[in-house]
Design a protein around this motif. Structure first.
Motif, PDB file in Angstrom:
ATOM      1  N   ALA A   7      13.429  11.749  -1.185  1.00  0.00           N
ATOM      2  CA  ALA A   7      13.538  11.950  -2.684  1.00  0.00           C
ATOM      3  C   ALA A   7      12.396  12.607  -3.319  1.00  0.00           C
ATOM      4  O   ALA A   7      12.548  13.613  -3.930  1.00  0.00           O
ATOM      5  N   LEU A   8      11.314  12.370  -2.690  1.00  0.00           N
ATOM      6  CA  LEU A   8      10.076  12.973  -3.287  1.00  0.00           C
ATOM      7  C   LEU A   8      10.194  14.550  -3.028  1.00  0.00           C
ATOM      8  O   LEU A   8       9.668  15.403  -3.732  1.00  0.00           O
ATOM      9  N   ALA A   9      10.825  14.769  -2.227  1.00  0.00           N
ATOM     10  CA  ALA A   9      11.081  16.239  -1.436  1.00  0.00           C
ATOM     11  C   ALA A   9      12.329  16.853  -2.028  1.00  0.00           C
ATOM     12  O   ALA A   9      12.536  18.169  -1.801  1.00  0.00           O
ATOM     13  N   GLY A  10      12.968  16.246  -3.025  1.00  0.00           N
ATOM     14  CA  GLY A  10      14.272  16.536  -3.493  1.00  0.00           C
ATOM     15  C   GLY A  10      15.411  16.740  -2.530  1.00  0.00           C
ATOM     16  O   GLY A  10      16.212  17.184  -2.590  1.00  0.00           O
ATOM     17  N   ARG A  11      15.235  15.810  -1.494  1.00  0.00           N
ATOM     18  CA  ARG A  11      16.168  15.699  -0.157  1.00  0.00           C
ATOM     19  C   ARG A  11      16.897  14.248  -0.208  1.00  0.00           C
ATOM     20  O   ARG A  11      16.442  13.297  -0.798  1.00  0.00           O
ATOM     21  N   ALA A  46       0.867  -1.242   0.039  1.00  0.00           N
ATOM     22  CA  ALA A  46      -0.025  -0.117  -0.016  1.00  0.00           C
ATOM     23  C   ALA A  46       0.970   1.136  -0.077  1.00  0.00           C
ATOM     24  O   ALA A  46       0.536   2.248  -0.552  1.00  0.00           O
ATOM     25  N   ALA A  47       1.893   1.008   0.652  1.00  0.00           N
ATOM     26  CA  ALA A  47       3.061   2.345   0.868  1.00  0.00           C
ATOM     27  C   ALA A  47       3.617   2.551  -0.652  1.00  0.00           C
ATOM     28  O   ALA A  47       3.627   3.748  -1.017  1.00  0.00           O
ATOM     29  N   ASP A  48       3.858   1.438  -1.264  1.00  0.00           N
ATOM     30  CA  ASP A  48       4.430   1.514  -2.461  1.00  0.00           C
ATOM     31  C   ASP A  48       3.689   2.262  -3.497  1.00  0.00           C
ATOM     32  O   ASP A  48       3.769   3.309  -4.371  1.00  0.00           O
ATOM     33  N   ALA A  49       2.094   1.828  -3.419  1.00  0.00           N
ATOM     34  CA  ALA A  49       1.273   2.372  -4.083  1.00  0.00           C
ATOM     35  C   ALA A  49       0.942   3.796  -4.175  1.00  0.00           C
ATOM     36  O   ALA A  49       0.606   4.570  -4.995  1.00  0.00           O
ATOM     37  N   ALA A  50       0.973   4.127  -2.869  1.00  0.00           N
ATOM     38  CA  ALA A  50       0.753   5.604  -2.458  1.00  0.00           C
ATOM     39  C   ALA A  50       2.057   6.502  -2.894  1.00  0.00           C
ATOM     40  O   ALA A  50       1.831   7.413  -3.471  1.00  0.00           O
ATOM     41  N   PHE A  51       3.201   5.737  -2.960  1.00  0.00           N
ATOM     42  CA  PHE A  51       4.412   6.567  -3.464  1.00  0.00           C
ATOM     43  C   PHE A  51       4.172   6.944  -4.805  1.00  0.00           C
ATOM     44  O   PHE A  51       4.591   7.999  -5.440  1.00  0.00           O
ATOM     45  N   GLU A  52       3.582   5.712  -5.871  1.00  0.00           N
ATOM     46  CA  GLU A  52       3.539   5.970  -7.181  1.00  0.00           C
ATOM     47  C   GLU A  52       2.499   6.938  -7.595  1.00  0.00           C
ATOM     48  O   GLU A  52       2.766   7.778  -8.648  1.00  0.00           O
ATOM     49  N   GLU A  53       1.600   7.190  -6.772  1.00  0.00           N
ATOM     50  CA  GLU A  53       0.289   8.306  -6.901  1.00  0.00           C
ATOM     51  C   GLU A  53       1.233   9.756  -6.809  1.00  0.00           C
ATOM     52  O   GLU A  53       0.668  10.445  -7.713  1.00  0.00           O
ATOM     53  N   VAL A  54       2.081   9.811  -6.088  1.00  0.00           N
ATOM     54  CA  VAL A  54       2.620  11.211  -6.029  1.00  0.00           C
ATOM     55  C   VAL A  54       4.106  11.321  -6.625  1.00  0.00           C
ATOM     56  O   VAL A  54       4.586  12.322  -6.580  1.00  0.00           O
ATOM     57  N   ARG A  55       4.624  10.461  -7.196  1.00  0.00           N
ATOM     58  CA  ARG A  55       6.177  10.149  -7.630  1.00  0.00           C
ATOM     59  C   ARG A  55       6.390  11.572  -8.440  1.00  0.00           C
ATOM     60  O   ARG A  55       7.332  11.888  -8.625  1.00  0.00           O
ATOM     61  N   ASN A  56       5.500  11.541  -9.477  1.00  0.00           N
ATOM     62  CA  ASN A  56       5.647  12.600 -10.611  1.00  0.00           C
ATOM     63  C   ASN A  56       5.096  13.826 -10.502  1.00  0.00           C
ATOM     64  O   ASN A  56       4.826  14.588 -11.400  1.00  0.00           O
ATOM     65  N   GLN A  57       4.594  14.228  -9.219  1.00  0.00           N
ATOM     66  CA  GLN A  57       3.586  15.081  -8.916  1.00  0.00           C
ATOM     67  C   GLN A  57       4.637  16.353  -8.263  1.00  0.00           C
ATOM     68  O   GLN A  57       5.517  15.965  -7.328  1.00  0.00           O
TER      69      GLN A  57
END
Length: 358
Positions: free
Chosen positions: A54-58, A12-23
């Motif tokens: 990484a999502l936050a560029g950190r 579920a966490a992986d799926a949640a990451f995928e939803e925001v990865r390119n946002q």
């Protein structure tokens, strides 16, 4: 994209990451001065934090793991600046300001002692310690060395709960009367040596999933429970398999908790107030809730935050606490109240870990 709620927590966490990865990453999460972070441990949740950064560029500034090759692989995958050969060397490095502890429950106090005494701010995975005595020791060390200690239980950090609490405290919902909270996972009996059933790894339902249920209950109570009654069933390994807990505080507010590690139940919380009830599904990292108003049956959806940023919210809260935010600093108090319930209840059931027998 609608996610399959039958997924396990990691999926579920992986799926949640995928939803925001390119946002585009929101600009209202990390609002305090940035700290230089290191992680202790390289398990699933450590990988999730590295991905969250990484999502936050950190990027994480450091990593230590008992198996150095795992730390090296982790560092290579996520671009971590430095691999430390020992935990002591990590703690001694003045370049590291904050440490995220992700190791098994029963090792937390060992790393908390070292990190806090070295003047590092600490975000520690749930369950933050084995028991109340360990948490009191850790809080005393944090106070002595003037650093911040924070529990990483996601419920303490999700924006949804901050918004609902603000409305509750403003009196919009009326008095909270009862919280009914369930959490059930299905773990096979086949491998009784895995961490869920292993007494030597502080297994059992209470520390693994009970912490979530009790935390959401405590957040919406006006004060900590004074009375706790319960029944628990133990697995053959001596850890708690399932339990029912009823709590009451001095204001007469009730909490009714059901837990199991060997039967699937919905992760469902219902908070009942005078004027409405609030239903929250999949509540550990929830970003939506539904309010049903008593007077007219009207249904209101509340959305705040994003599930995929759950661990970013945790790290951001520690940075806010370090910057002097009193609300963020107060979160450890809820963790202490929950730990007291877990410790007393577990001991009443006869669940005692080897570290507690010394």
């Amino acid at each position: 994209m609608k996610r399959d709620k039958a997924l396990d927590a990691a999926q579920a966490a992986d799926a949640a990451f995928e939803e925001v990865r390119n946002q585009p990453f929101p600009d209202d999460i990390f609002t305090a001065p940035e700290l230089r972070w290191a992680v202790v441990g390289c398990g699933v949740i450590a990988h999730q934090m590295a991905e969250s950064f990484a999502l936050a560029g950190r990027k994480l500034a450091g990593v230590w793991n008992r198996t150095e090759s795992k730390a090296e692989a982790f560092a290579e995958k996520y671009g971590v600046e430095k691999v430390y050969p020992t935990f002591e060397e990590l703690c001694a490095d003045p370049a590291i300001q904050a440490i995220y502890i992700t190791t098994p429950h029963n090792t937390h106090i060992r790393y908390l002692r070292g990190a806090l005494a070295a003047g590092k701010h600490v975000l520690c995975e749930k369950s933050i310690t084995l028991n109340t005595e360990e948490l009191e020791e850790a809080r005393a060390l944090a106070k002595e060395h003037q650093v911040q200690l924070m529990d990483a239980t996601t419920i303490l950090h999700m924006p949804l709960y901050r918004e609902l609490l603000q409305r509750a405290r403003a009196g919009e919902f009326g008095r909270m009367n009862i919280a009914q909270v369930a959490f059930g996972s299905y773990k096979e009996y086949g491998d009784l040596k895995n961490r869920f059933w292993n007494r030597n790894l502080a297994g059992g339902a209470m520390l693994d999933i009970g912490v979530y249920a009790l935390t959401i209950m405590r957040l919406f109570m006006e004060s900590a429970p004074r009375e706790v009654v319960s029944l628990g069933n133990l697995a053959e390994t001596g850890v708690d398999e399932a339990g029912g807990i009823v709590c009451r505080n001095q204001e007469g507010q009730l909490g009714v908790i059901s837990l199991t590690l060997h039967s699937k139940q919905p992760k469902r919380a219902v908070l009942s107030f005078d004027r409405c009830y609030i239903e929250i599904m999949d509540y550990p990292r929830a970003d939506k809730a539904e309010i049903v108003w008593t007077e007219d049956g009207r249904r209101e959806e509340v959305a705040a935050g994003v599930e995929g940023y759950a661990l970013d919210y945790e790290a951001a809260d520690l940075e806010r606490a370090v910057a002097g935010d009193e609300e963020a600093q107060s979160l450890i108090g809820y963790a202490s109240d929950v730990m007291k319930i877990m410790t007393e209840t577990r001991r009443a059931w006869g669940v005692v870990y080897p570290e507690e027998e010394k």
